[in-house]
Enzyme design. Sequence first.
Site, short mmCIF file in Angstrom:
data_model
loop_
_atom_site.label_atom_id
_atom_site.label_comp_id
_atom_site.label_asym_id
_atom_site.label_seq_id
_atom_site.Cartn_x
_atom_site.Cartn_y
_atom_site.Cartn_z
N HIS A 12 9.69 79.46 23.72
CA HIS A 12 10.88 78.63 23.60
C HIS A 12 11.65 78.67 24.92
CE1 HIS A 12 14.13 76.55 21.53
NE2 HIS A 12 14.94 77.33 22.23
N ASP A 57 12.67 79.03 15.12
CA ASP A 57 13.06 79.90 16.25
C ASP A 57 13.70 81.21 15.79
OD1 ASP A 57 12.15 77.96 18.06
OD2 ASP A 57 14.09 76.97 18.13
C1 GAR Z 1 7.74 73.96 27.13
O1 GAR Z 1 8.75 74.05 28.08
C2 GAR Z 1 8.12 74.75 25.90
O2 GAR Z 1 8.94 75.83 26.17
C3 GAR Z 1 8.88 73.74 25.10
O3 GAR Z 1 8.19 72.54 25.30
C4 GAR Z 1 7.61 72.54 26.61
C5 GAR Z 1 6.17 72.09 26.48
O4 GAR Z 1 5.68 71.56 27.67
N1 GAR Z 1 8.91 74.13 23.74
C6 GAR Z 1 9.97 73.98 22.95
O5 GAR Z 1 10.99 73.42 23.29
C7 GAR Z 1 9.81 74.54 21.55
N2 GAR Z 1 11.05 74.60 20.85
P1 GAR Z 1 4.13 71.23 27.82
O6 GAR Z 1 3.76 70.18 26.78
O7 GAR Z 1 3.99 70.68 29.20
O8 GAR Z 1 3.38 72.49 27.61
#
Ligand code: GAR
Length: 180
Positions: free
Chosen positions: A95, A136
């Site tokens: 997260h 979360d």
């Molecule tokens: C990441 O930054 C992750 O921390 C976030 O989504 C992004 C995914 O990027 N996750 C959340 O916000 C979960 N609550 P990606 O598709 O490039 O891996």
Amino acid sequence: MLAVFASGTGTTLQALMDNQERYNYQVSLVVVNRACQAKERADKEGIITLFSKDWQEIDLQLTGHNIQLIVLAGFLAIIPQWFCEKWDKKIVNIHPSLLPKFGGKGMYGMHVHEAVLAAGEQQSGCTVHYVSAEVDGGAIIAQSIVPVMGDDTPDSLAQRVQLAEKILLPQVIGELLCNT
Ligand code: GAR
């Protein structure tokens, strides 16, 4: 044996795939719930993918592939309670904030960084935590802190946090799998 669940651009999945040798784990299955870049990345690396929103089917495939740990890497879906309970302490999420701050329903991706800046925080970061039925809300495994700069935009803060995520997550996964 690791399964990665993703819905988006898949840069987190990419970091997990790129660090398999370094931390001695294997990404065996990638589960996606929509057409996304993450699936293309998995295909390119020759990793088996499952495109499904059917939790019974996902559960069966995980068992069939002897999956020991599931990583949610930008996976945008609420996981049913029975699945969380069945895979208790075997699902981890990354997260993009220092939980318990800036977590919960609606707090994902850029929404998190916007909220951190709006609150005037001086630091942010990322959290690897176990997944429970509460969004979360599962136990925290590890965190990495980054500074918030005076001239940060949600984009610039997201970039700094995502760099930290890509260092922390593969390392934690390696440690968790070596203890199972
Ligand atoms: C990441 O930054 C992750 O921390 C976030 O989504 C992004 C995914 O990027 N996750 C959340 O916000 C979960 N609550 P990606 O598709 O490039 O891996």
